[in-house]
Design a protein around this motif. Structure first.
Motif, PDB file in Angstrom:
ATOM      1  N   LEU A  27      -5.320  26.361   4.033  1.00 46.00           N
ATOM      2  CA  LEU A  27      -5.675  25.935   2.682  1.00 46.00           C
ATOM      3  C   LEU A  27      -4.645  24.953   2.127  1.00 46.00           C
ATOM      4  O   LEU A  27      -5.010  23.943   1.501  1.00 46.00           O
ATOM      5  CB  LEU A  27      -5.787  27.159   1.769  1.00 46.00           C
ATOM      6  N   ILE A  28      -3.386  25.227   2.374  1.00 46.15           N
ATOM      7  CA  ILE A  28      -2.339  24.323   1.890  1.00 46.15           C
ATOM      8  C   ILE A  28      -2.447  22.964   2.573  1.00 46.15           C
ATOM      9  O   ILE A  28      -2.300  21.918   1.920  1.00 46.15           O
ATOM     10  CB  ILE A  28      -0.951  24.955   2.124  1.00 46.15           C
ATOM     11  N   PHE A  29      -2.764  22.947   3.861  1.00 50.95           N
ATOM     12  CA  PHE A  29      -2.888  21.678   4.565  1.00 50.95           C
ATOM     13  C   PHE A  29      -4.110  20.900   4.087  1.00 50.95           C
ATOM     14  O   PHE A  29      -4.096  19.659   4.103  1.00 50.95           O
ATOM     15  CB  PHE A  29      -2.952  21.919   6.070  1.00 50.95           C
ATOM     16  N   LEU A  30      -5.168  21.567   3.666  1.00 51.53           N
ATOM     17  CA  LEU A  30      -6.320  20.866   3.096  1.00 51.53           C
ATOM     18  C   LEU A  30      -5.940  20.142   1.808  1.00 51.53           C
ATOM     19  O   LEU A  30      -6.347  18.987   1.589  1.00 51.53           O
ATOM     20  CB  LEU A  30      -7.460  21.860   2.838  1.00 51.53           C
ATOM     21  N   PHE A  31      -5.158  20.798   0.968  1.00 51.91           N
ATOM     22  CA  PHE A  31      -4.714  20.149  -0.266  1.00 51.91           C
ATOM     23  C   PHE A  31      -3.677  19.065   0.031  1.00 51.91           C
ATOM     24  O   PHE A  31      -3.576  18.089  -0.712  1.00 51.91           O
ATOM     25  CB  PHE A  31      -4.173  21.182  -1.246  1.00 51.91           C
ATOM     26  N   PHE A  32      -2.900  19.227   1.102  1.00 53.80           N
ATOM     27  CA  PHE A  32      -2.027  18.140   1.536  1.00 53.80           C
ATOM     28  C   PHE A  32      -2.852  16.901   1.890  1.00 53.80           C
ATOM     29  O   PHE A  32      -2.498  15.774   1.521  1.00 53.80           O
ATOM     30  CB  PHE A  32      -1.210  18.572   2.761  1.00 53.80           C
ATOM     31  N   LEU A  33      -3.951  17.115   2.610  1.00 52.67           N
ATOM     32  CA  LEU A  33      -4.817  16.008   3.004  1.00 52.67           C
ATOM     33  C   LEU A  33      -5.409  15.311   1.780  1.00 52.67           C
ATOM     34  O   LEU A  33      -5.437  14.070   1.707  1.00 52.67           O
ATOM     35  CB  LEU A  33      -5.924  16.512   3.918  1.00 52.67           C
ATOM     36  N   LEU A  34      -5.878  16.090   0.812  1.00 50.70           N
ATOM     37  CA  LEU A  34      -6.431  15.513  -0.405  1.00 50.70           C
ATOM     38  C   LEU A  34      -5.370  14.716  -1.162  1.00 50.70           C
ATOM     39  O   LEU A  34      -5.641  13.613  -1.675  1.00 50.70           O
ATOM     40  CB  LEU A  34      -7.001  16.617  -1.298  1.00 50.70           C
ATOM     41  N   THR A  35      -4.165  15.247  -1.221  1.00 51.63           N
ATOM     42  CA  THR A  35      -3.068  14.543  -1.903  1.00 51.63           C
ATOM     43  C   THR A  35      -2.737  13.237  -1.192  1.00 51.63           C
ATOM     44  O   THR A  35      -2.520  12.200  -1.840  1.00 51.63           O
ATOM     45  CB  THR A  35      -1.828  15.439  -1.980  1.00 51.63           C
ATOM     46  N   MET A  36      -2.706  13.265   0.143  1.00 49.17           N
ATOM     47  CA  MET A  36      -2.416  12.044   0.903  1.00 49.17           C
ATOM     48  C   MET A  36      -3.468  10.976   0.655  1.00 49.17           C
ATOM     49  O   MET A  36      -3.144   9.797   0.464  1.00 49.17           O
ATOM     50  CB  MET A  36      -2.329  12.371   2.396  1.00 49.17           C
TER      51      MET A  36
END
Length: 281
Positions: free
Chosen positions: A147-156
């Motif tokens: 889940l954290i990596f999904l939000f990392f992707l959205l932020t990127m």
């Protein structure tokens, strides 16, 4: 009309970026620094405890520190990779040649953006073995990491879109980088300051919140640091709800705002890329 799904701009940018020795040297030093940090943290923690054991709660602290390091990496490196994508072409006087090709504005913008995101994804994926050390000691679930990596992707994607937008509408790379970094400072630091100020103003007089504060909840929802904290510690979500009296998930507000922001930035970039070509001479 036949739609060409192939994107030569993306292929060219990926080849140039991934064949560069400088790119992989940067990843190497990044992994070395992360490894030193992780093993140093484990060594110091077990040494000071005197037991020689690394407990699950200490593993959770290490995971949280790694997560915020990754977030700082995204906010710091992404503007540098994307803020010069179009303006550099303009400064080298190669943009006009690129615009005269058969590639559409959307293909050019998405190709430039996707190559930068692909490199950042490579850095995150390369750091997964270091993250896997945390799972050896417990305290973290794979779903939480995903889940954290999904939000990392959205932020990127959002930060990259903002960088490409400023690179398109400005003529100088340095101006685009300053504007992009200024936006990141606003989203990561200024919003947290506005959140605290808005909560304090709403609590003035009685010492307790009397009415809902949607503005304070908005500032909390668009701050990536607060979002990560709510994902790491669900009780933070309850704390934000108690302060603002708005029962709306922080992650939902973050997702909506950043998706709209990314779509708007990409749309502006596509519209402004060929704006000068339509002017009458």
């Amino acid at each position: 009309m036949r739609v060409n799904v192939n994107n030569p701009v993306l292929v060219k940018e990926v080849k140039l970026r991934f064949r560069s020795l400088k790119s992989f040297t940067g990843i190497l030093f990044y992994l070395i620094a992360m490894s030193i940090f992780v093993f140093g943290f484990i060594f110091l923690t077990t040494s000071f405890s005197g037991t020689g054991f690394f407990k699950p709660d200490q593993s959770f602290i290490l995971f949280g520190l790694l997560t915020y390091i990754q977030l700082g990496l995204i906010l710091f490196i992404t503007p540098g990779l994307t803020a010069g994508t179009i303006s550099t072409e303009r400064e080298k006087q190669t943009l006009n040649m690129l615009l005269t090709t058969s590639q559409s504005s959307m293909q050019i913008i998405l190709g430039k953006l996707s190559s930068s995101i692909a490199f950042l994804l490579l850095m995150l994926v390369a750091g997964l073995p270091i993250y896997s050390l945390v799972f050896l000691f417990g305290g973290i679930s794979p779903s939480q990491l995903g889940l954290i990596f999904l939000f990392f992707l959205l932020t990127m994607i959002t930060v990259g879109s903002i960088g490409v937008m400023f690179s398109t509408i400005t003529r100088k790379t340095i101006v685009a980088m300053i504007a992009t970094y200024g936006t990141m400072i606003f989203l990561s630091i200024v919003t947290a300051f506005f959140f605290m100020i808005t909560v304090q103003v709403n609590m003035m007089g009685t010492g307790a919140i009397q009415s809902p504060s949607p503005i304070a909840h908005f500032w909390a929802s668009i701050n990536p640091g607060i979002l990560i904290f709510t994902l790491l510690n669900p009780t933070t979500e309850e704390f934000v709800t108690e302060l603002t009296q708005i029962d709306f998930p922080v992650w939902a507000g973050f997702t909506i705002f950043y998706v709209v922001l990314a779509a708007t930035a990409i749309t502006i970039s596509i519209k402004k890329l060929r704006v000068n070509m339509n002017r009458p001479k």
